[in-house]
Design an enzyme around this catalytic site. Structure first.
Site, mmCIF file in Angstrom:
data_model
loop_
_atom_site.group_PDB
_atom_site.id
_atom_site.type_symbol
_atom_site.label_atom_id
_atom_site.label_comp_id
_atom_site.label_asym_id
_atom_site.label_seq_id
_atom_site.Cartn_x
_atom_site.Cartn_y
_atom_site.Cartn_z
ATOM 1 N N SER A 1 39.591 -17.279 47.249
ATOM 2 C CA SER A 1 39.458 -17.157 48.703
ATOM 3 C C SER A 1 39.089 -15.729 49.084
ATOM 4 O O SER A 1 39.450 -14.761 48.387
ATOM 5 C CB SER A 1 40.808 -17.513 49.325
ATOM 6 O OG SER A 1 40.860 -17.082 50.662
ATOM 7 N N TYR B 1 49.531 -15.884 50.531
ATOM 8 C CA TYR B 1 48.436 -16.763 50.101
ATOM 9 C C TYR B 1 47.378 -15.956 49.337
ATOM 10 O O TYR B 1 47.003 -16.289 48.209
ATOM 11 C CB TYR B 1 47.813 -17.473 51.309
ATOM 12 C CG TYR B 1 46.520 -18.176 50.965
ATOM 13 C CD1 TYR B 1 46.520 -19.249 50.074
ATOM 14 C CD2 TYR B 1 45.308 -17.747 51.489
ATOM 15 C CE1 TYR B 1 45.325 -19.878 49.722
ATOM 16 C CE2 TYR B 1 44.123 -18.374 51.148
ATOM 17 C CZ TYR B 1 44.136 -19.432 50.267
ATOM 18 O OH TYR B 1 42.963 -20.045 49.922
ATOM 19 N N LYS C 1 46.392 -15.983 45.194
ATOM 20 C CA LYS C 1 45.024 -16.231 44.698
ATOM 21 C C LYS C 1 44.589 -15.049 43.827
ATOM 22 O O LYS C 1 43.969 -15.222 42.785
ATOM 23 C CB LYS C 1 44.042 -16.411 45.871
ATOM 24 C CG LYS C 1 44.196 -17.736 46.587
ATOM 25 C CD LYS C 1 43.612 -18.884 45.765
ATOM 26 C CE LYS C 1 43.763 -20.230 46.415
ATOM 27 N NZ LYS C 1 43.370 -21.355 45.576
HETATM 28 N N1 UFG Z 1 42.483 -19.930 65.281
HETATM 29 C C1 UFG Z 1 42.737 -20.118 66.621
HETATM 30 N N2 UFG Z 1 43.292 -21.296 66.998
HETATM 31 C C2 UFG Z 1 43.605 -22.291 66.123
HETATM 32 C C3 UFG Z 1 43.330 -22.074 64.751
HETATM 33 C C4 UFG Z 1 42.779 -20.891 64.375
HETATM 34 O O1 UFG Z 1 42.481 -19.257 67.435
HETATM 35 O O2 UFG Z 1 44.118 -23.346 66.513
HETATM 36 C C5 UFG Z 1 41.831 -18.684 64.866
HETATM 37 C C6 UFG Z 1 42.620 -17.940 63.811
HETATM 38 O O3 UFG Z 1 43.570 -17.122 64.399
HETATM 39 C C7 UFG Z 1 41.489 -17.207 63.077
HETATM 40 C C8 UFG Z 1 40.287 -18.147 63.201
HETATM 41 O O4 UFG Z 1 40.596 -19.021 64.274
HETATM 42 O O5 UFG Z 1 41.205 -16.035 63.754
HETATM 43 C C9 UFG Z 1 40.059 -18.966 61.967
HETATM 44 O O6 UFG Z 1 41.292 -19.567 61.612
HETATM 45 P P1 UFG Z 1 41.403 -20.736 60.532
HETATM 46 O O7 UFG Z 1 42.851 -21.105 60.469
HETATM 47 O O8 UFG Z 1 40.427 -21.808 60.820
HETATM 48 O O9 UFG Z 1 40.943 -20.054 59.212
HETATM 49 P P2 UFG Z 1 41.510 -18.722 58.538
HETATM 50 O O10 UFG Z 1 40.427 -17.701 58.719
HETATM 51 O O11 UFG Z 1 42.864 -18.355 58.940
HETATM 52 O O12 UFG Z 1 41.675 -19.242 57.065
HETATM 53 C C10 UFG Z 1 40.648 -19.236 56.206
HETATM 54 C C11 UFG Z 1 40.932 -20.254 55.105
HETATM 55 C C12 UFG Z 1 42.065 -19.784 54.275
HETATM 56 C C13 UFG Z 1 41.819 -18.368 53.856
HETATM 57 C C14 UFG Z 1 41.643 -17.486 55.038
HETATM 58 C C15 UFG Z 1 41.434 -16.053 54.676
HETATM 59 O O13 UFG Z 1 41.233 -21.506 55.661
HETATM 60 O O14 UFG Z 1 42.165 -20.621 53.159
HETATM 61 O O15 UFG Z 1 40.514 -17.932 55.723
HETATM 62 O O16 UFG Z 1 41.884 -15.230 55.715
HETATM 63 F F1 UFG Z 1 42.829 -17.883 53.152
#
Ligand code: UFG
Length: 342
Positions: free
Chosen positions: A117, A141, A145
Site C-alpha cells: 500500500s 496498517y 505492510k
Molecule cells: N473520506 C471522507 N468520508 C468518508 C470516507 C473517506 O471524507 O466517508 C476521506 C478520507 O478522510 C480520505 C479520503 O476520503 O481523505 C479517502 O479515504 P478512503 O477511506 O477512501 O481511502 P484512504 O485514503 O483512507 O485509504 C486508502 C486505502 C488504504 C490505504 C490508504 C493509505 O483504502 O488501504 O489509502 O493512506 F492504506
C-alpha cells in the site's frame, strides 16, 4: 501458471482472480470469508476456506498443486481500525503473512506478488510519490505492510524467491459483477454512492482544513481492473521489485463528491466533520516505474469512468453482496467505532 491466491473473495482479490483465470491461469484461492463474499469467488478456482494462521488450511491448499506463484491479497486494510486494533493488524498482516511465506518456502514456490500500500510512505513531503520516497508509515496498517515488505526483501535474497511488491494507491471502481463491499465501509467512493442511494443519510467529509486547494484530502484513485492487470504483468517479472500502482492524478474529497453528483445526476448530501485519524493530506503516485518496467498503462484512468463503474455496481447491489458478514453470525469481525464529531 498454477497460482495460489489469498483473499480471492475480497474486492481486489476477486477481480484479479477472474482476470487471471480468463488469461488461462489455474487458481487455488484461500479466503476465510471474514471480509470476502462467496458470490465474489470465481467458481472456476479451487477454494480452501480458512485463516492463513491455521496450519491445516495452508497444508490443504499447498497439497493440491506445486504452485508457480503466490499472490497475497488477504489482510486487514482499514487505517482507522488499525489505530484502534493494532494487534489485529500485526496478526493478520505480519504473523499470518510469515506463516504463508514459510509454507511457500517449504514447498519451493519461487515467486510472490504482494498487495502492499501507499500507506508505507506515511505522509511524504513531496508529491508525486516515487518508489525512492522514504518509507515512514504513520499508522499500524502502514507499519504492518512495511514490516512484511521488509521480511519479503530478506526472504527473497536468502531463499531465491522473487518478491514483487505492488503498492496500491486508492483502489476504486467495479466490473459488471464484482465490486466493493466491506463489513464496515470506511472508503469514500462506496460511501458517497450509498448516500446517493439513500442507504446513508449523508456522506461525511473528514477534514476541511487540510493544506490543499479546497481544504480536503487528495488521493489517487485507480481502477480495480487496472490493478488486476498489473498483477498479470508482474507474473512475467523474474526479479524482485517494488512498484507504485496509481494513476498519477489526485482528486480531493470534494472533487470526488462532485464527480459522483455528475455521474448519479443528483445532489449528494454531505456533513463536514473533523479530520479522521491517520489521513495524510495528499497521496498521489508517480507510476513511471511500473509503466517503464512492466509496460503497465491504465486503461481506465478517468475518475468519471471509475465512478460510473462503481455506480452501476452499487445500483445493482444497493446492500452489497447477499452474503455479507453481518448476516453470518459465525464470522466475527471487530468493527471500528468511527464517529463523526462536528
Ligand atoms: N473520506 C471522507 N468520508 C468518508 C470516507 C473517506 O471524507 O466517508 C476521506 C478520507 O478522510 C480520505 C479520503 O476520503 O481523505 C479517502 O479515504 P478512503 O477511506 O477512501 O481511502 P484512504 O485514503 O483512507 O485509504 C486508502 C486505502 C488504504 C490505504 C490508504 C493509505 O483504502 O488501504 O489509502 O493512506 F492504506
Amino acid at each position: 501458471m498454477k497460482i495460489l491466491l489469498t483473499g480471492g473473495a475480497g474486492y481486489i482479490g476477486s477481480v484479479t482472480a477472474k482476470l487471471l483465470i480468463d488469461h488461462g491461469h489455474e487458481l487455488t484461492i484461500i479466503d476465510d470469508l471474514s471480509e470476502g463474499h462467496l458470490e465474489a469467488l470465481d467458481p472456476r478456482a479451487a477454494f480452501v476456506q480458512g485463516d492463513l494462521g491455521n496450519a491445516d488450511v495452508l497444508h490443504k491448499a499447498f497439497s493440491k498443486d506445486p504452485f508457480d506463484a503466490v499472490m497475497h491479497f488477504a489482510g486487514s486494510c482499514l487505517v482507522p481500525e488499525s489505530v484502534e486494533h493494532p494487534s489485529l493488524y500485526y496478526h493478520n498482516n505480519v504473523v499470518n503473512g510469515l506463516l504463508l511465506l514459510e509454507t511457500m518456502r517449504e514447498n519451493g514456490v519461487p515467486k510472490i506478488i504482494f498487495s502492499s500500500s501507499c500507506a508505507v510512505y506515511g505522509e511524504p513531503e513531496k508529491t508525486p510519490i516515487t518508489e525512492m520516497t522514504p518509507q515512514k508509515p504513520t499508522h499500524p496498517y502502514g507499519e504492518t505492510k512495511f514490516a512484511f515488505e521488509k521480511a519479503l526483501k530478506w526472504y527473497a535474497k536468502a531463499y531465491e524467491i522473487t518478491a514483487i511488491l505492488l503498492r496500491y494507491f486508492n483502489a476504486a471502481g467495479a466490473t459488471d459483477h464484482l465490486g466493493e463491499d466491506h463489513a464496515t465501509e470506511t472508503h469514500l467512493i462506496p460511501n458517497v454512492l450509498k448516500a446517493a442511494l439513500n442507504e446513508l443519510p449523508y456522506v461525511n467529509i473528514y477534514g476541511t482544513d487540510y493544506p490543499t486547494p479546497d481544504g480536503t484530502c487528495i488521493r489517487d484513485y485507480v481502477h480495480v481492473l487496472d490493478i488486476a492487470q498489473a498483477h498479470i504483468l508482474a507474473l512475467e517479472l523474474e526479479e524482485s521489485e517494488s512498484f507504485n500502482l496509481g494513476n498519477g492524478s489526485g482528486y480531493s474529497v470534494r472533487q470526488v463528491i462532485q464527480t459522483a453528483e455528475k455521474v448519479c445526476e443528483m445532489k449528494i448530501p454531505v456533513k463536514e466533520c473533523n479530520r479522521r485519524i491517520g489521513d495524510p493530506p495528499i497521496l498521489v503516485a508517480s507510476s513511471q516505474k511500473i509503466q517503464q518496467v512492466l509496460g503497465w498503462i491504465p486503461k481506465h484512468p478517468s475518475l468519471e469512468e471509475i465512478m460510473r463503474s462503481a455506480w452501476r455496481w452499487t445500483q445493482k447491489h444497493p446492500k452489497g453482496y447477499a452474503s455479507t458478514n453481518d448476516k453470518n453470525p459465525k464470522i466475527k469481525h471487530q468493527k471500528s467505532k468511527l464517529q463523526c464529531k462536528t
